[in-house]
Design an enzyme around this catalytic site. Structure first.
Site, PDB file in Angstrom:
ATOM      1  N   GLU A   1       1.045  -0.769  -0.176  1.00  0.00           N
ATOM      2  CA  GLU A   1       0.307  -0.223   0.225  1.00  0.00           C
ATOM      3  C   GLU A   1       0.928   0.854   0.378  1.00  0.00           C
ATOM      4  O   GLU A   1       0.559   2.492   0.184  1.00  0.00           O
ATOM      5  CB  GLU A   1      -1.095  -0.324   0.949  1.00  0.00           C
ATOM      6  CG  GLU A   1      -1.671  -1.529   1.306  1.00  0.00           C
ATOM      7  CD  GLU A   1      -2.916  -1.879  -0.294  1.00  0.00           C
ATOM      8  OE1 GLU A   1      -2.746  -0.515  -0.144  1.00  0.00           O
ATOM      9  OE2 GLU A   1      -3.384  -2.570   0.244  1.00  0.00           O
TER      10      GLU A   1
ATOM     11  N   HIS B   1      -2.587   2.114   8.286  1.00  0.00           N
ATOM     12  CA  HIS B   1      -3.629   1.219   7.907  1.00  0.00           C
ATOM     13  C   HIS B   1      -3.936   0.453   8.855  1.00  0.00           C
ATOM     14  O   HIS B   1      -3.099  -0.154   9.317  1.00  0.00           O
ATOM     15  CB  HIS B   1      -3.654   1.071   6.247  1.00  0.00           C
ATOM     16  CG  HIS B   1      -4.832  -0.135   5.792  1.00  0.00           C
ATOM     17  ND1 HIS B   1      -6.071  -0.084   6.122  1.00  0.00           N
ATOM     18  CD2 HIS B   1      -4.594  -1.448   5.617  1.00  0.00           C
ATOM     19  CE1 HIS B   1      -6.172  -1.150   5.779  1.00  0.00           C
ATOM     20  NE2 HIS B   1      -5.478  -1.928   4.703  1.00  0.00           N
TER      21      HIS B   1
ATOM     22  N   HIS C   1      -7.006  -3.107   9.723  1.00  0.00           N
ATOM     23  CA  HIS C   1      -8.216  -4.053  10.147  1.00  0.00           C
ATOM     24  C   HIS C   1      -8.531  -3.868  11.090  1.00  0.00           C
ATOM     25  O   HIS C   1      -9.233  -4.894  11.580  1.00  0.00           O
ATOM     26  CB  HIS C   1      -8.038  -5.144   9.617  1.00  0.00           C
ATOM     27  CG  HIS C   1      -6.916  -5.050   8.533  1.00  0.00           C
ATOM     28  ND1 HIS C   1      -6.335  -6.562   7.576  1.00  0.00           N
ATOM     29  CD2 HIS C   1      -7.004  -4.235   7.362  1.00  0.00           C
ATOM     30  CE1 HIS C   1      -6.038  -6.385   6.770  1.00  0.00           C
ATOM     31  NE2 HIS C   1      -6.514  -4.555   6.440  1.00  0.00           N
TER      32      HIS C   1
ATOM     33  N   GLU D   1     -16.247  11.498  24.074  1.00  0.00           N
ATOM     34  CA  GLU D   1     -15.596  11.524  23.530  1.00  0.00           C
ATOM     35  C   GLU D   1     -15.143  11.640  21.823  1.00  0.00           C
ATOM     36  O   GLU D   1     -14.969  12.629  21.027  1.00  0.00           O
ATOM     37  CB  GLU D   1     -14.467  11.341  24.137  1.00  0.00           C
ATOM     38  CG  GLU D   1     -14.768  10.975  26.142  1.00  0.00           C
ATOM     39  CD  GLU D   1     -13.093  11.771  26.454  1.00  0.00           C
ATOM     40  OE1 GLU D   1     -12.689  11.525  25.557  1.00  0.00           O
ATOM     41  OE2 GLU D   1     -14.080  12.795  27.768  1.00  0.00           O
TER      42      GLU D   1
ATOM     43  N   HIS E   1     -12.972  -3.488   4.365  1.00  0.00           N
ATOM     44  CA  HIS E   1     -11.628  -4.002   4.035  1.00  0.00           C
ATOM     45  C   HIS E   1     -10.584  -3.348   5.248  1.00  0.00           C
ATOM     46  O   HIS E   1      -9.848  -4.517   6.001  1.00  0.00           O
ATOM     47  CB  HIS E   1     -10.872  -3.303   3.155  1.00  0.00           C
ATOM     48  CG  HIS E   1      -9.425  -3.734   2.730  1.00  0.00           C
ATOM     49  ND1 HIS E   1      -8.584  -3.680   2.252  1.00  0.00           N
ATOM     50  CD2 HIS E   1      -8.090  -3.532   4.180  1.00  0.00           C
ATOM     51  CE1 HIS E   1      -7.300  -4.451   1.907  1.00  0.00           C
ATOM     52  NE2 HIS E   1      -7.049  -3.634   3.253  1.00  0.00           N
TER      53      HIS E   1
HETATM   54  O1  2HA Z   1      -0.439  -4.940   3.867  1.00  0.00           O
HETATM   55  O2  2HA Z   1      -3.179  -4.548   4.514  1.00  0.00           O
HETATM   56  O3  2HA Z   1      -4.788  -3.283   2.872  1.00  0.00           O
HETATM   57  C1  2HA Z   1      -1.483  -5.389   4.269  1.00  0.00           C
HETATM   58  C2  2HA Z   1      -2.812  -4.501   3.705  1.00  0.00           C
HETATM   59  C3  2HA Z   1      -3.205  -4.400   2.994  1.00  0.00           C
HETATM   60 ZN    ZN Z   2      -5.611  -3.884   4.508  1.00  0.00          ZN
END
Ligand code: 2HA
Ligand code: ZN
Length: 277
Positions: free
Chosen positions: A122, A145, A147, A175, A216
């Site tokens: 990414e 980033h 999940h 908050e 995602h």
């Molecule tokens: O790097 O999360 O979106 C692995 C991920 C790709």
């Molecule tokens: Zn990801």
């Protein structure tokens, strides 16, 4: 030269990835972080004349991708295919310190990725997000980033609409409106690792520090690692409250008038159009 493994920015990357792993947000190779470093500080640890390898940008058409505004900038970045679980015990294989090369055309590895690795898949989305955030906040340094479990769960049962999703999150913890008054941007499900998701994320980043990638995960941006982590952590907490209560009758709620009072008390500018007043 000082020992790079003791550098505060390497320690911060180790601690943050370990926290995210333990919170269950970054299974396997899920998630990635890029953190723009201060050249003077890095200079105490690395000799800038020694480029270990030059690495091309992956997943992008060179014609459509222009990282020239970041030429010469130095980032510490998690590696592609690497597990957050392993960063702390082996930073030199799982992290890399890179400099954006001449004209923003390639990546110069200064340290790390010792087993032949390269930056996260990414990376182009991260670089586009950095460029977009720097335009609105010259002090932005971090793009993250992840999940997070409840945030992701909520994506399956809540409309993926910026106003509605932000409003629901703001209602879940007192908050929230103070922590992310700019709200949460939302993208539909898109193919990751591509130019188009990078461009779409960057476009949202001109307006939001948080962007949900539908079904995602989430992107966060901020001035420091703590600020960025805290943004995602607060969304995830709100999403957890939502997931714990969504199937139960709602008896009480934080009203829009209450949120206005909070915003006024803390003197923050917030997305008024995301309230129903
Ligand atoms: O790097 O999360 O979106 C692995 C991920 C790709
Ligand atoms: Zn990801």
């Amino acid at each position: 030269m000082k020992n790079i493994l003791e550098a505060p920015f390497v320690r911060e990357m180790c601690e943050t990835t370990a926290n995210m792993y333990r919170l269950g947000w970054d299974e396997r190779n899920g998630g990635n972080i890029s953190y723009m470093l201060d050249e003077k500080e890095v200079g105490e640890y690395l000799d800038f004349s020694k480029v270990v390898r030059t690495i091309p940008f992956m997943g992008v058409n060179q014609e459509d991708f222009d990282a020239s505004p970041l030429e010469g900038k130095i980032f510490i970045v998690t590696g592609t295919g690497k597990y957050f679980k392993n960063v702390q015990k082996d930073p030199a294989n799982n992290l890399g310190i890179v400099r954006i090369g001449k004209g923003g055309r390639n990546i110069e590895l200064l340290w790390g990725y010792e087993d032949g690795g390269r930056p996260t898949s990414e990376f182009p989305a991260h670089m586009m997000s950095h460029m977009a955030r720097l335009k609105v906040d010259p002090e932005n340094r971090v793009v993250m980033h992840s999940h997070p479990t409840n945030t992701l769960a909520m994506n399956y049962v809540h409309e993926l609409d910026e106003k509605k999703l932000t409003h629901t999150l703001w209602e879940m913890c007192t908050e929230c409106i103070v922590v992310f008054p700019d709200g949460v941007g939302v993208l539909p499900w898109m193919l990751c690792g591509t130019n188009s998701i990078g461009e779409a994320t960057a476009k949202k980043m001109e307006e939001f520090r948080l962007v949900i990638w539908g079904m995602h995960g989430i992107y966060g941006a901020g001035k420091t690692m703590d600020e960025t982590f805290g943004l995602i952590e607060t969304v995830e907490k709100a999403a957890q409250i939502y997931m714990l209560t969504a199937h139960l009758p709602r008896v009480n709620t934080i009203k829009d008038e209450d949120m206005v009072k909070l915003a006024e008390l803390f003197g923050i500018k917030y997305r008024k159009d995301f309230l129903n007043l």
